[in-house]
Design a protein around this motif. Structure first.
Motif, short mmCIF file in Angstrom:
data_model
loop_
_atom_site.label_atom_id
_atom_site.label_comp_id
_atom_site.label_asym_id
_atom_site.label_seq_id
_atom_site.Cartn_x
_atom_site.Cartn_y
_atom_site.Cartn_z
N ALA A 25 -2.84 -3.61 0.02
CA ALA A 25 -1.62 -2.83 -0.23
C ALA A 25 -1.95 -1.48 -0.86
O ALA A 25 -1.44 -0.44 -0.44
N ALA A 26 -2.82 -1.49 -1.87
CA ALA A 26 -3.18 -0.25 -2.55
C ALA A 26 -3.90 0.71 -1.61
O ALA A 26 -3.64 1.92 -1.62
N THR A 27 -4.79 0.18 -0.78
CA THR A 27 -5.51 1.03 0.17
C THR A 27 -4.55 1.69 1.14
O THR A 27 -4.71 2.86 1.50
N ILE A 66 2.92 -1.95 -11.02
CA ILE A 66 3.91 -2.17 -12.08
C ILE A 66 4.60 -3.51 -11.90
O ILE A 66 5.21 -4.03 -12.82
N GLU A 67 4.49 -4.10 -10.72
CA GLU A 67 4.98 -5.47 -10.48
C GLU A 67 4.43 -5.93 -9.15
O GLU A 67 4.08 -5.13 -8.30
N MET A 68 4.36 -7.26 -8.99
CA MET A 68 3.97 -7.82 -7.70
C MET A 68 4.45 -9.25 -7.60
O MET A 68 4.63 -9.92 -8.61
N LYS A 69 4.67 -9.66 -6.36
CA LYS A 69 5.07 -11.04 -6.07
C LYS A 69 4.26 -11.49 -4.87
O LYS A 69 4.12 -10.76 -3.90
N THR A 70 3.74 -12.71 -4.95
CA THR A 70 2.99 -13.26 -3.84
C THR A 70 3.57 -14.62 -3.46
O THR A 70 3.82 -15.45 -4.33
N ALA A 108 5.51 3.86 -5.68
CA ALA A 108 5.13 3.51 -4.31
C ALA A 108 5.49 2.05 -4.10
O ALA A 108 5.36 1.23 -5.01
N PHE A 109 5.96 1.73 -2.89
CA PHE A 109 6.30 0.36 -2.53
C PHE A 109 5.39 -0.06 -1.38
O PHE A 109 5.29 0.64 -0.37
N MET A 110 4.72 -1.20 -1.56
CA MET A 110 3.76 -1.67 -0.57
C MET A 110 3.95 -3.16 -0.33
O MET A 110 4.58 -3.86 -1.13
N GLU A 111 3.34 -3.63 0.77
CA GLU A 111 3.28 -5.06 1.05
C GLU A 111 1.99 -5.33 1.80
O GLU A 111 1.38 -4.42 2.37
N ALA A 112 1.58 -6.59 1.79
CA ALA A 112 0.37 -6.98 2.52
C ALA A 112 0.48 -8.44 2.91
O ALA A 112 1.08 -9.25 2.20
N ASP A 113 -0.10 -8.76 4.05
CA ASP A 113 -0.16 -10.12 4.57
C ASP A 113 -1.61 -10.52 4.74
O ASP A 113 -2.44 -9.70 5.11
N LEU A 151 -0.37 -16.99 9.13
CA LEU A 151 0.00 -16.27 7.92
C LEU A 151 -0.26 -17.18 6.72
O LEU A 151 0.31 -18.26 6.62
N LEU A 152 -1.14 -16.73 5.82
CA LEU A 152 -1.52 -17.52 4.66
C LEU A 152 -0.76 -17.12 3.41
O LEU A 152 -0.41 -17.97 2.58
N ALA A 153 -0.51 -15.81 3.24
CA ALA A 153 0.16 -15.32 2.04
C ALA A 153 0.73 -13.94 2.29
O ALA A 153 0.24 -13.20 3.15
N ARG A 154 1.76 -13.60 1.52
CA ARG A 154 2.38 -12.26 1.59
C ARG A 154 2.60 -11.75 0.17
O ARG A 154 3.07 -12.48 -0.69
N LEU A 155 2.23 -10.50 -0.04
CA LEU A 155 2.41 -9.82 -1.32
C LEU A 155 3.38 -8.67 -1.14
O LEU A 155 3.28 -7.94 -0.15
N THR A 156 4.30 -8.50 -2.07
CA THR A 156 5.10 -7.28 -2.18
C THR A 156 4.82 -6.71 -3.56
O THR A 156 4.67 -7.46 -4.54
N THR A 157 4.74 -5.40 -3.65
CA THR A 157 4.34 -4.78 -4.91
C THR A 157 4.88 -3.36 -5.01
O THR A 157 5.20 -2.73 -4.00
#
Length: 157
Positions: free
Chosen positions: A74-76, A91-95, A121-126, A134-140
């Motif tokens: 997500a950061a990249t 500043i926050e994240m949920k997985t 900035a708003f990001m997500e990653a799978d 799909l193993l996991a999803r992050l929103t941050t």
């Protein structure tokens, strides 16, 4: 020097080569490799093969390590979208975890920068396995910070 090496910006292929050469110290721990960059879209695809010490007692990749891989993706995505050298402290994240990340096999992540503002900035990653499960999803969300001075990146040899 920023990620674009002076005045002329790097194309996505050259940027990917540079980002695979100069890596954060965790890249070795996570077995990280950037496979694809789309800087205009703020999207990256990455491969991970964490070291054996990243396993939990059941033999799978420990959940916090999964979060670290997703956070890196997500950061990249935000960094490549910015087009300049920035830090992206969370500043926050949920997985959400959907299936175990098996150890000893490649794992693949797609990171997306949904919105890159001046203050947030708003990001997500799978995270997927090789079969595409799909193993996991992050929103941050994170604070984009311009970086000056030396970085903590290390050069792969």
């Amino acid at each position: 020097m920023n990620i674009h090496e002076g005045v002329m910006a790097l194309n996505d292929e050259d940027l990917m080569a540079r980002m695979n050469r100069f890596v954060p110290p965790t890249a070795e721990l996570l077995g990280q490799e950037i496979l694809e960059i789309d800087s205009a879209a703020g999207r990256v695809k990455m491969k991970f093969l964490p070291i054996a010490a990243c396993r939990n007692p059941m033999g799978n990749i420990q959940g916090g390590i999964v979060v670290a891989m997703l956070d890196d993706a997500a950061a990249t995505a935000a960094i490549v979208k910015a087009g300049k050298r920035i830090g992206i402290p969370s500043i926050e994240m949920k997985t959400s975890f959907f299936a175990p990340a098996r150890a000893g096999v490649p794992l693949f992540a797609e990171g997306r920068c949904i919105k890159l503002g001046k203050r947030v900035a708003f990001m997500e990653a799978d995270l997927f396995d090789a079969a595409g499960t799909l193993l996991a999803r992050l929103t941050t969300s994170a604070v984009p910070l311009d970086l000056d001075g030396p970085s903590a990146l290390v050069e792969r040899t």
